[in-house]
Structures are given as structure tokens and as C-alpha cells.
Design an enzyme around this catalytic site. Structure first.
Site, mmCIF file in Angstrom:
data_model
loop_
_atom_site.group_PDB
_atom_site.id
_atom_site.type_symbol
_atom_site.label_atom_id
_atom_site.label_comp_id
_atom_site.label_asym_id
_atom_site.label_seq_id
_atom_site.Cartn_x
_atom_site.Cartn_y
_atom_site.Cartn_z
ATOM 1 N N THR A 67 -13.739 10.331 -13.811
ATOM 2 C CA THR A 67 -13.088 10.781 -12.588
ATOM 3 C C THR A 67 -12.637 9.592 -11.755
ATOM 4 O OG1 THR A 67 -13.268 12.374 -10.765
ATOM 5 C CG2 THR A 67 -15.212 11.002 -11.203
ATOM 6 N N LYS A 71 -9.340 7.335 -14.282
ATOM 7 C CA LYS A 71 -8.698 8.192 -15.285
ATOM 8 C C LYS A 71 -7.542 7.505 -16.010
ATOM 9 C CE LYS A 71 -9.939 12.511 -12.976
ATOM 10 N NZ LYS A 71 -9.445 13.777 -12.399
ATOM 11 N N ASN A 92 -9.584 12.376 -18.733
ATOM 12 C CA ASN A 92 -10.809 12.653 -17.982
ATOM 13 C C ASN A 92 -11.962 13.100 -18.874
ATOM 14 O OD1 ASN A 92 -9.877 15.253 -18.597
ATOM 15 N ND2 ASN A 92 -10.785 16.116 -16.751
ATOM 16 N N ASP A 107 -7.857 18.078 -17.086
ATOM 17 C CA ASP A 107 -7.204 18.417 -15.816
ATOM 18 C C ASP A 107 -5.875 19.109 -16.115
ATOM 19 O OD1 ASP A 107 -9.150 17.332 -14.121
ATOM 20 O OD2 ASP A 107 -8.211 15.356 -14.118
ATOM 21 N N GLY A 133 -1.647 9.774 -8.800
ATOM 22 C CA GLY A 133 -2.616 9.048 -9.613
ATOM 23 C C GLY A 133 -3.005 9.853 -10.837
ATOM 24 N N GLY A 134 -4.225 9.645 -11.335
ATOM 25 C CA GLY A 134 -4.645 10.271 -12.575
ATOM 26 C C GLY A 134 -4.574 11.787 -12.563
ATOM 27 N N TYR A 225 -12.620 19.556 -4.634
ATOM 28 C CA TYR A 225 -13.480 20.742 -4.616
ATOM 29 C C TYR A 225 -14.835 20.466 -3.973
ATOM 30 C CZ TYR A 225 -16.294 19.090 -8.585
ATOM 31 O OH TYR A 225 -17.120 18.369 -9.403
ATOM 32 N N GLY A 246 -9.624 23.829 -5.509
ATOM 33 C CA GLY A 246 -9.997 22.821 -6.484
ATOM 34 C C GLY A 246 -11.157 23.258 -7.350
#
Length: 284
Positions: A67, A71, A92, A107, A133-134, A225, A246
């Protein structure tokens, strides 16, 4: 139950509040496997990400989740068999055991599953996305796969949003992809708002979309989340938007990651119910 536990873990920063350990341990119990799941924070070990990844493999871990903020960085150390995930450029989920670790992006698959579970076959429409980003890259690729008519990317690092836009335009997709200089520009006339930044997370806080940009949109998703009720989700709910939390991405990416780690499909409804009552009661 299996006699020797399957060792899994999570490598990342700011992961103390993660629910991944509970998800994977409960999932294991539901399919008759003994699973351990550890939080592997590089700063706690005074080591680099690379050192923690290597030590997990030598310590006998079956696999690890990756995470923020690693990633994209992990890709230099793994093989990625799926061409779509190679194009995303972020992973991930990493499985050890081959000559070289193998990676996937749950993801990407998890967001598509979460979106379809909540919205059915309704297309995303015009979407403004904060953060490239990732996790942002994975969600952007998923939105194109889901049939978004337009995707507007904003990142405080303009080079990152431009690079993602270029990668998305190479897809066989009808989605129009643009970059925006401000989040307000990205959100103008958008139907969906997506937060792919860590803004709103425990320990960070804040809201990625100014309040004035939220009203009048159709739906909103927040990749954060922890907590589920981020300032963004609270504001979007108050404005009447249809919310995809999330937690749904967390749930479906976890189900997919567990399948990669173990080869087992965990039953979704019992897993949801067990997570609601808490790991201690679920495993009692």
C-alpha cells in the site's frame, strides 16, 4: 484447518488502522485455512521498503499486500504477467515462491467489482479524479474499462497526471482523457467525483474536493476507508450524491488478493457479516 499457517502481510506507511489483517484471517477461517497476517511498516524496522520486501520472502511469507506509498516502487522487483496491470504500472498484491515474485493489481479488479456491485451496469459518465499515484492509476484504468465517457485527471504533481493520461490514451477505449490544472477545473460539470489521494485518511485529514465543487454531481467515490466516513464522503452525502465508499474497494480488492494468495474463493456474504461483528467474535 491447515496445520501450518499461511503467512501474509501488508507493507506500507500509516497502516496501524488497516482492516486487512482481519479480512484475510477471517477469510482463511471461512475456507478452512489457518492464516496469519502481519503489518510490515518499514519505519518500524528502520529499513527500506526493498529490505522489508526481501525479508518477507526469506521469512517464509506466502505473499504480501503493498500500500501507500510503495505500489509503483514495487514493480522494479517483481514480474507482472497481466498486460493491463503492466500498463497500470502499480501493484498491490505480491506472491512469493517463483524465481521472482509475481504481482497483480487488485485495486484495479476490485474497483470494477465494487462499482458494478453498487451501480450495476450504469456507466460512470464524466469523472473528475484527484490523485494519480498507485491507486489512482488502477482506478483510472478501471474507469476506462467501465465505459466512462470522459476522465479528467488532477494531481499536484502535473507530470504524474500527464504520464497517466498518456498511458490511458494508448488504450483501446472510447474514454476521453484530459488533465486539469486545478481540482475545480476537473470537477466542472462532472457526474462522478473520485478521490485517489490519501487526503481524509486517519492521521492526514482534509477533503480533496472543495465544497463548492461537490453539489450537483451524481456519484462520489473515496479510496480512503480509514475512516469510512471521510470528510469528502460526509460532504458528498450531504449534497445528495450516491456514495461508493473506500470500504467497498477494500473489500473487493481483499477478496481478489486472497484468491491470488490461496487459490480459494471466499464466500462474500459470510465475510461481510464476520467483518461487521469484528474479528474476535468471528473467530471465536
Amino acid at each position: 484447518m491447515t496445520s501450518s499457517p499461511i503467512k501474509l502481510g501488508l507493507i506500507g506507511d500509516n497502516i496501524a488502522a488497516s482492516s486487512s489483517p482481519a479480512l484475510h484471517r477471517i477469510a482463511g477461517r471461512l475456507v478452512g485455512l489457518s492464516v496469519t497476517y502481519d503489518l510490515l511498516r518499514p519505519a518500524d524496522r528502520g529499513a527500506s521498503f526493498e529490505a522489508v520486501l526481501a525479508s518477507a520472502e526469506t521469512a517464509g511469507y506466502r505473499g504480501v499486500n503493498i500500500t501507500y506509498p510503495y505500489k509503483e516502487r514495487v514493480n522494479a522487483y517483481i514480474d507482472v504477467p497481466d498486460p493491463a496491470v503492466r500498463a497500470i504500472g502499480a501493484c498491490n498484491t505480491v506472491l512469493f515462491g517463483a524465481k521472482r515474485p509475481v504481482g497483480w493489481n487488485t485495486d484495479y479488479s476490485g474497483f470494477m467489482a465494487a462499482y458494478r456491485h453498487h451501480f450495476g451496469q450504469r456507466p460512470p459518465g464524466r469523472v473528475a479524479m484527484a490523485g494519480t499515484g498507485g491507486v489512482g492509476r488502477a482506478i483510472a484504468f478501471a474507469l476506462c474499462q467501465l465505459g466512462a465517457s470522459e476522465l479528467r485527471l488532477f494531481d499536484i504533481d502535473a507530470a504524474k497526471s500527464s504520464a497517466l493520461a498518456q498511458a490511458l490514451r494508448a488504450l483501446p477505449s472510447a474514454t476521453t482523457v484530459t488533465t486539469a490544472a486545478t481540482i475545480e477545473e476537473a470537477a466542472k460539470d462532472a457526474e462522478g467525483l473520485v478521490n485517489s489521494t490519501p487526503i481524509g485518511m486517519v492521521g492526514i485529514g482534509g477533503c480533496p474536493f472543495p465544497e463548492a465543487t461537490i453539489a450537483g454531481r451524481r456519484w462520489a467515490f473515496d479510496a480512503v476507508y480509514t475512516p469510512v466516513d471521510t470528510p469528502f464522503m460526509v460532504a458528498a452525502g450531504a449534497a445528495g450524491l450516491d456514495l461508493l465508499s473506500g470500504y467497498e474497494l477494500f473489500f473487493y480488492q481483499g477478496v481478489d488478493a486472497f484468491r491470488h494468495f490461496t487459490g480459494k474463493d471466499v464466500p462474500e456474504l459470510p465475510l461481510r457479516d464476520a467483518l461487521k461483528i469484528g474479528e474476535e467474535k468471528a473467530l471465536a
